[in-house]
Motif scaffolding. Sequence first.
Motif, PDB file in Angstrom:
ATOM      1  N   LYS A   6      -8.909   4.491   2.342  1.00  0.00           N
ATOM      2  CA  LYS A   6      -8.040   4.172   3.477  1.00  0.00           C
ATOM      3  C   LYS A   6      -6.604   4.595   3.192  1.00  0.00           C
ATOM      4  O   LYS A   6      -5.918   5.126   4.081  1.00  0.00           O
ATOM      5  CB  LYS A   6      -8.100   2.664   3.763  1.00  0.00           C
ATOM      6  N   LEU A   7      -6.153   4.388   1.955  1.00  0.00           N
ATOM      7  CA  LEU A   7      -4.800   4.789   1.564  1.00  0.00           C
ATOM      8  C   LEU A   7      -4.622   6.290   1.712  1.00  0.00           C
ATOM      9  O   LEU A   7      -3.618   6.756   2.275  1.00  0.00           O
ATOM     10  CB  LEU A   7      -4.536   4.351   0.128  1.00  0.00           C
ATOM     11  N   GLN A   8      -5.583   7.062   1.246  1.00  0.00           N
ATOM     12  CA  GLN A   8      -5.480   8.519   1.329  1.00  0.00           C
ATOM     13  C   GLN A   8      -5.490   9.004   2.775  1.00  0.00           C
ATOM     14  O   GLN A   8      -4.740   9.921   3.127  1.00  0.00           O
ATOM     15  CB  GLN A   8      -6.629   9.160   0.542  1.00  0.00           C
ATOM     16  N   MET A   9      -6.282   8.375   3.611  1.00  0.00           N
ATOM     17  CA  MET A   9      -6.325   8.769   5.024  1.00  0.00           C
ATOM     18  C   MET A   9      -5.000   8.483   5.717  1.00  0.00           C
ATOM     19  O   MET A   9      -4.501   9.300   6.510  1.00  0.00           O
ATOM     20  CB  MET A   9      -7.469   8.037   5.741  1.00  0.00           C
ATOM     21  N   THR A  93      12.672   9.903   1.392  1.00  0.00           N
ATOM     22  CA  THR A  93      12.621   9.219   2.676  1.00  0.00           C
ATOM     23  C   THR A  93      11.484   8.196   2.658  1.00  0.00           C
ATOM     24  O   THR A  93      10.842   7.980   1.627  1.00  0.00           O
ATOM     25  CB  THR A  93      12.424  10.239   3.820  1.00  0.00           C
ATOM     26  N   THR A  94      11.240   7.560   3.790  1.00  0.00           N
ATOM     27  CA  THR A  94      10.156   6.578   3.915  1.00  0.00           C
ATOM     28  C   THR A  94       9.328   6.889   5.153  1.00  0.00           C
ATOM     29  O   THR A  94       9.798   7.557   6.088  1.00  0.00           O
ATOM     30  CB  THR A  94      10.705   5.146   4.035  1.00  0.00           C
ATOM     31  N   TYR A  95       8.095   6.432   5.123  1.00  0.00           N
ATOM     32  CA  TYR A  95       7.232   6.483   6.299  1.00  0.00           C
ATOM     33  C   TYR A  95       6.471   5.173   6.354  1.00  0.00           C
ATOM     34  O   TYR A  95       5.657   4.885   5.474  1.00  0.00           O
ATOM     35  CB  TYR A  95       6.269   7.669   6.230  1.00  0.00           C
ATOM     36  N   LYS A  96       6.782   4.346   7.366  1.00  0.00           N
ATOM     37  CA  LYS A  96       6.231   2.999   7.473  1.00  0.00           C
ATOM     38  C   LYS A  96       6.484   2.243   6.169  1.00  0.00           C
ATOM     39  O   LYS A  96       7.632   2.087   5.757  1.00  0.00           O
ATOM     40  CB  LYS A  96       4.749   3.061   7.837  1.00  0.00           C
ATOM     41  N   GLN A  97       5.431   1.801   5.455  1.00  0.00           N
ATOM     42  CA  GLN A  97       5.643   1.023   4.233  1.00  0.00           C
ATOM     43  C   GLN A  97       5.608   1.891   2.980  1.00  0.00           C
ATOM     44  O   GLN A  97       5.616   1.380   1.861  1.00  0.00           O
ATOM     45  CB  GLN A  97       4.572  -0.084   4.113  1.00  0.00           C
ATOM     46  N   TYR A  98       5.588   3.217   3.139  1.00  0.00           N
ATOM     47  CA  TYR A  98       5.440   4.111   1.997  1.00  0.00           C
ATOM     48  C   TYR A  98       6.771   4.762   1.610  1.00  0.00           C
ATOM     49  O   TYR A  98       7.589   5.108   2.477  1.00  0.00           O
ATOM     50  CB  TYR A  98       4.427   5.217   2.308  1.00  0.00           C
ATOM     51  N   GLN A  99       6.955   4.930   0.311  1.00  0.00           N
ATOM     52  CA  GLN A  99       8.062   5.729  -0.202  1.00  0.00           C
ATOM     53  C   GLN A  99       7.581   7.168  -0.330  1.00  0.00           C
ATOM     54  O   GLN A  99       6.526   7.430  -0.913  1.00  0.00           O
ATOM     55  CB  GLN A  99       8.507   5.219  -1.577  1.00  0.00           C
ATOM     56  N   MET A 128       4.047   6.834  -2.263  1.00  0.00           N
ATOM     57  CA  MET A 128       3.954   5.656  -3.130  1.00  0.00           C
ATOM     58  C   MET A 128       4.029   4.393  -2.278  1.00  0.00           C
ATOM     59  O   MET A 128       4.885   4.276  -1.397  1.00  0.00           O
ATOM     60  CB  MET A 128       5.123   5.711  -4.117  1.00  0.00           C
ATOM     61  N   ASN A 129       3.132   3.442  -2.556  1.00  0.00           N
ATOM     62  CA  ASN A 129       3.220   2.162  -1.858  1.00  0.00           C
ATOM     63  C   ASN A 129       4.026   1.164  -2.696  1.00  0.00           C
ATOM     64  O   ASN A 129       4.507   1.503  -3.779  1.00  0.00           O
ATOM     65  CB  ASN A 129       1.832   1.619  -1.505  1.00  0.00           C
ATOM     66  N   LYS A 130       4.176  -0.061  -2.216  1.00  0.00           N
ATOM     67  CA  LYS A 130       5.045  -1.025  -2.891  1.00  0.00           C
ATOM     68  C   LYS A 130       4.499  -1.476  -4.239  1.00  0.00           C
ATOM     69  O   LYS A 130       5.253  -2.022  -5.055  1.00  0.00           O
ATOM     70  CB  LYS A 130       5.286  -2.238  -1.986  1.00  0.00           C
TER      71      LYS A 130
END
Length: 292
Positions: A6-9, A93-99, A128-130
């Motif tokens: 799910k993370l990769q998608m 930059t960021t995208y939603k909750q991702y770095q 990268m996630n939190k």
Amino acid sequence: MKPKTKLQMEIVNGSRKLAPVSEAQKRYAYKHCFVHYFKRDAKGNCFCLDCGHTWRDKEDKKNCKCPHCGMNLKLENSRKRTAVYKEYFCVITTYKQYQVIRFFMVDCRLKKGSPANYFIIEAVQCWMNKEGKTETLSLLRGMSIFYYDAWIYGSSLELRKRNVHHDRIYDICPAVIYPRMKVIPELTRNGFKGAFYDICPSSFFMTLLTDNRMEILYKAGQMNLFLRFLERKYGIDKYWTYVKICLRHDYVIHDAVLWLDYVDMLIENKLDARNPHYLCPLNVEEAHDWVM
């Protein structure tokens, strides 16, 4: 590599929605990634290799400013009429909750008497996630034993596997990082203030998100130790007990290599290495010589 989790998608779908590099970012990369040169011939004719302008100046200057484009230039003494330079440019930059850490390959081609020709393409994206979980998208690479960054410009960004052998390919230290950056709240919470200390941004962020001991060193201002343990991560387990004593006594270690060697010698000579009297000397060099 096809996305499976799910993370990769989510990352692959998010990558398609990222804005392309802006014109302002391109101009910043072209200006700051490279040293800008000019040439002078025996007759005093000067040639700006940035805009292609020609003017006369018989003074023997090593540095000057182009009267046409205003660029600060450095004298290039070789007789080569052409040159090619490549550097990495980074946008954070960021995208939603991702770095998101985006690495661009910037190509500069110079020719005497002609304006410089620049080209920029996105080569690597690090998501990268939190929790510090990382996924990497990149272009395909040509097979070479000498170059890791022989990117195939006609390929597309796709998920790539990361392991011990591939980390040095994707952990890029860019020549320039775009100053306008966005970071996730977890990095701000963990002490990030905008400086990278010449460390790869992806390694720096992952360390702050995954290792609370490194976070403590960073927040305490123990940058020399932080950089040393970032280079050799296995050492922090051995010395953490002694580092905590220094932190409790507000002792700042300015030379990590010398101090760690000093601690090793305290242990070897069976001195009380947990005693702040020995562990926090006013002069590390004198204490090191004394123990030796």
